[in-house]
Scaffold this motif. Structure first.
Motif: not given
Length: 489
Positions: A47-56, A78-80, A167-169
């Protein structure tokens, strides 16, 4: 700006079948120690690092009527927890039980209605270890816009790096009418949109015709009692099930052989694969039939402006080498493999292994993903086996404080090719991942044993002090087709 699936990525999506799920996987073994590394910590880490790969966090959205290539859009649901899953082996779980679980997981395609990846946290391994098994579709990781998530989860120190809260939406998915209007607009403004759509549709039609032809041949074979002839020793129609085999060896052993006979660590690894294949084929009921070579494609890192740039500082190209399985001498096999790569090194396009290993993060997972894409692209050139060897860092890496002990790459199979071998070196170890069709290669575990014995054979002749042949000298039956080389060390 609309983010359409590129033609090459669309080709992977349209060519995928139940028998050929096109995802790369990795099995990583960790020692939690006192770190408290568990499933919850893994979810927090991602959750902390997925922002660096938006396509995920994006899924594929098909355009109505297939008027244009699909789009990458944010997954509103999206459900981690769906993507990061928890599993366990009966304690104490053995490596064999882990591989059986991994075999079943990699046999299943990823869900096309969600982002194209999954991660499994596996507990219960012997000695208190845990495993992380990840799989990512080939269309997701291209090394240009997106690297493999596994590259971002590992740190060089036990203390994890800290990042700003995400803070992705998700952006709202476009309505069907907007998708059609966008397709028409892009077709008018950008002619490449039409080209990509035609390419994707054409590949889908070709695949459907090919599948129907196979079904007709199967029926005719059942009626006449005849089976289609195999196209080679390592070929056949794939089933929907896989078998995963792993082999761990020491990097120092390969360096001893290199020191005694010249070449590179990559050459020694390929010579080990050659010797392992030779022994394995000789143990099978079938005859080698006088075949003395196995045509292999080996994706390598090169500097070539004509190829697609990657975020890893180099391009990936295909190099073809004939592995001399008919040669009895392990030293001669090594020199034949070395000669095949020497011309590449002299072109100046090659990238040294220590440079690749120094790429930020644990880049082997991304390199393997790109290598699998390259091997799939080269099917038309007719090879029998894909071997991808990627050097990694020679210092320990950590996930949330837990030290990674091993990393085994698991590559996908492509049509007609029931066997693929991938290799990663890391922290003094060389880790083989063998992916095999469960029905066509039921003795894949025996190949793993043969690989170990082939390395032992090379070590034995190296310790015996055999005369070192000049580097680059052609030996009997050696063949070369220069392309470039990047996995030297």
């Amino acid at each position: 700006m609309v983010d359409r699936v590129r033609a090459r990525d669309l080709a992977f999506l349209t060519s995928e079948t139940a028998e050929t799920p096109l995802h790369n996987a990795t099995i990583e073994i960790f020692d939690p120690g006192d770190s408290g590394f568990d499933y919850t910590r893994l979810v927090e880490l991602i959750r902390d690092r997925i922002a660096f790969v938006p396509r995920y966090r994006q899924r594929i959205q098909v355009v109505p009527g297939h008027l244009a290539a699909p789009l990458w859009i944010d997954d509103e649901n999206f459900d981690l927890g769906f993507h990061v899953r928890r599993s366990a082996l009966p304690r104490p779980g053995t490596s064999g039980q882990l591989l059986e679980l991994a075999s079943r997981i990699v046999s299943r395609p990823v869900d096309r209605t969600r982002p194209l990846w999954e991660v499994y946290f596996v507990e219960g391994l012997e000695d208190g270890r845990v495993a992380i098994l990840s799989k990512t579709h080939q269309a997701l990781v291209d090394g240009v816009h997106t690297v493999d998530l596994g590259q971002l989860l590992l740190d060089a120190q036990p203390t994890p790096r800290e990042f700003e809260p995400d803070d992705w939406e998700p952006r709202r998915a476009p309505a069907p009418g907007a998708l059609v209007a966008g397709a028409v607009r892009d077709a008018i403004i950008d002619g490449q949109t039409v080209v990509n759509t035609v390419r994707g549709t054409g590949r889908a039609m070709v695949r459907e015709v090919d599948e129907r032809t196979k079904r007709v041949r199967s029926v005719l074979g059942a009626v006449t009692g005849r089976r289609p002839k195999s196209r080679g020793m390592i070929s056949g129609e794939l089933s929907q099930q896989r078998r995963v085999v792993t082999v761990q060896t020491c990097l120092s052993d390969y360096r001893k052989v290199r020191q005694a006979h010249g070449g590179t660590v990559n050459d020694v690894i390929l010579a080990t694969v050659t010797g392992g294949l030779r022994s394995w084929l000789m143990t099978r009921a079938e005859s080698m039939g006088g075949i003395r070579q196995v045509r292999a494609v080996v994706p390598v890192s090169v500097i070539d402006e004509e190829l697609e740039a990657t975020s890893l500082g180099s391009q990936i190209a295909a190099h073809f080498v004939d592995l001399p399985i008919g040669e009895a001498s392990p030293v001669v096999r090594l020199h034949q493999v070395s000669y095949s790569f020497q011309a590449h090194k002299e072109t100046g396009r090659s990238v040294a292994a220590n440079r690749l290993a120094g790429v930020a993060g644990f880049a082997p997972t991304t390199f393997h993903a790109i290598g699998s894409r390259v091997a799939a692209d080269e099917l038309r050139r007719g090879y029998q086996l894909s071997v991808t060897n990627v050097p990694g860092p020679q210092a320990p890496l950590y996930a949330a404080g837990a030290e990674m002990l091993a990393s085994y790459p698991v590559a996908p199979l492509v049509p007609g090719h029931p066997l693929v071998i991938s290799v990663t070196s890391y922290n003094g170890g060389v880790f083989y991942g063998i992916t095999a069709d469960r029905d066509l290669v039921p003795d894949a575990d025996l190949l793993g044993i043969c690989l170990r014995e082939a390395l032992d054979e090379l070590l034995e002749v190296s310790s015996a002090g055999r005369q070192r042949a000049p580097r680059g000298r052609r030996t009997t039956n050696a063949r070369t087709k220069p392309k470039g080389k990047g996995t030297t060390s």
